[in-house]
Design a protein around this motif. Structure first.
Motif, short mmCIF file in Angstrom:
data_model
loop_
_atom_site.label_atom_id
_atom_site.label_comp_id
_atom_site.label_asym_id
_atom_site.label_seq_id
_atom_site.Cartn_x
_atom_site.Cartn_y
_atom_site.Cartn_z
N LEU A 17 0.84 -0.79 -0.27
CA LEU A 17 0.10 -0.32 -0.35
C LEU A 17 0.46 1.16 0.09
O LEU A 17 0.35 2.30 -0.65
N ALA A 18 2.20 1.31 0.53
CA ALA A 18 2.10 2.53 1.12
C ALA A 18 3.60 2.39 0.07
O ALA A 18 3.61 3.40 -0.85
N THR A 19 3.35 1.32 -0.96
CA THR A 19 4.54 1.59 -2.03
C THR A 19 4.37 2.22 -3.56
O THR A 19 4.14 2.99 -4.51
N ALA A 20 2.24 1.74 -3.29
CA ALA A 20 1.49 2.29 -4.84
C ALA A 20 0.91 4.33 -4.04
O ALA A 20 0.73 4.36 -5.19
N LEU A 155 9.65 9.20 4.09
CA LEU A 155 9.47 9.33 5.63
C LEU A 155 7.98 9.09 5.42
O LEU A 155 7.98 8.32 7.06
N GLU A 156 6.97 9.06 4.38
CA GLU A 156 5.63 8.84 4.49
C GLU A 156 6.07 7.51 4.43
O GLU A 156 5.85 6.54 5.44
N ALA A 158 8.43 5.37 6.11
CA ALA A 158 8.97 5.24 7.22
C ALA A 158 8.28 4.75 8.21
O ALA A 158 7.68 4.07 9.23
N ARG A 159 6.80 5.97 8.03
CA ARG A 159 6.03 6.26 8.87
C ARG A 159 4.85 5.14 9.07
O ARG A 159 4.39 4.37 10.22
N SER A 160 4.80 4.28 7.78
CA SER A 160 3.77 3.75 7.80
C SER A 160 4.37 1.68 8.51
O SER A 160 3.40 1.14 8.50
N LEU A 161 5.69 1.86 8.25
CA LEU A 161 6.01 1.40 8.81
C LEU A 161 6.95 0.69 10.27
O LEU A 161 7.07 -0.34 11.00
N GLU A 169 15.68 0.99 7.86
CA GLU A 169 15.30 0.13 7.38
C GLU A 169 14.16 0.29 6.63
O GLU A 169 14.90 0.01 5.94
N ALA A 170 13.20 1.09 7.23
CA ALA A 170 12.54 1.65 5.83
C ALA A 170 12.65 2.54 4.77
O ALA A 170 12.03 1.70 3.67
N VAL A 171 13.42 3.22 5.57
CA VAL A 171 14.04 4.18 4.05
C VAL A 171 15.05 3.49 3.26
O VAL A 171 14.70 3.93 1.90
N ASP A 172 15.96 2.82 3.53
CA ASP A 172 15.88 1.64 2.68
C ASP A 172 15.42 1.24 2.08
O ASP A 172 16.15 0.58 0.98
#
Length: 215
Positions: A17-20, A155-156, A158-161, A169-172
């Motif tokens: 979802l975050a990717t989409a 940033l969004e 990373a927040r979602s995960l 790690e989320a930004v990566d």
């Protein structure tokens, strides 16, 4: 960081979802700048050539170029800019254009020359330096906005995960999924973490305040 087989189903859904959402925001940014470029070169460069220029300078892959072109074309139609008799071809190069694409040149100047050569053939007798200047400015503005969108997306994302994945790690993971080129990805990573640092860490003292404190 890459998701593994042990990733929970809920985590995978949240990542998808975050990717989409991130992809849609990037697409919107591209379309906004393509439409601005089309308007900027109106009367000198047709829609398909303007789209080709944008796609090559911004290094869009064929799928991205098709998606951006289709969305931009639909938006022009929605605005009533295109009339029934207008002929617009999306991303169809003639033989000379394909020859341009095969020529080497990986730096920004070479890439621009490859693209701009086709425009020269279509605007013989016109003032080319002004057109080149405006296209360069438009491309620089687009690249800067896309960079800022990547930072906001990261940033969004990373927040979602955040419930399961640490910030770095989320930004990566975002940069990996979105295939952000090395070099650009390093800057996006640092800029994203800097935004968090500014909100979570004590503010840095200015040099003047630090000097007064030391005295």
């Amino acid at each position: 960081m890459a998701l593994t087989r042990n990733t929970s189903r809920a985590m995978q859904r949240q990542t998808d979802l975050a990717t989409a959402v991130a992809q849609e925001k990037l697409l919107d940014t591209h379309v906004r700048h393509v439409l601005a470029l089309v308007e900027l070169v109106n009367g000198q460069v047709p829609f398909d050539a303007a789209l080709d220029i944008y796609a090559r300078i911004l290094r869009l892959n064929p799928e991205q170029a098709r998606n951006v072109g289709s969305r931009a074309f639909a938006e022009l139609g929605r605005r009533g800019v295109l009339q029934g008799g207008d002929e617009v071809t999306l991303m169809e190069d003639d033989a000379a254009d394909r020859e341009d694409a095969r020529r080497p040149g990986t730096d920004d100047g070479g890439r621009f020359e490859q693209v701009f050569s086709r425009v020269r053939r279509r605007i013989r007798g016109r003032v080319q330096d002004d057109l080149r200047h405006r296209i360069n400015l438009a491309a620089a503005r687009a690249e800067d906005d896309l960079f800022e969108q990547h930072v906001a997306n990261a940033l969004e994302f990373a927040r979602s995960l955040s419930a399961e994945v640490p910030l770095h790690e989320a930004v990566d993971l975002y940069l990996e999924i979105m295939s952000v080129p090395e070099g650009v990805s390093d800057v996006v990573f640092n800029r994203a973490l800097r935004h968090v640092a500014d909100s979570e860490l004590p503010p840095l003292e200015s040099a003047e305040v630090a000097a007064q404190t030391a005295a």
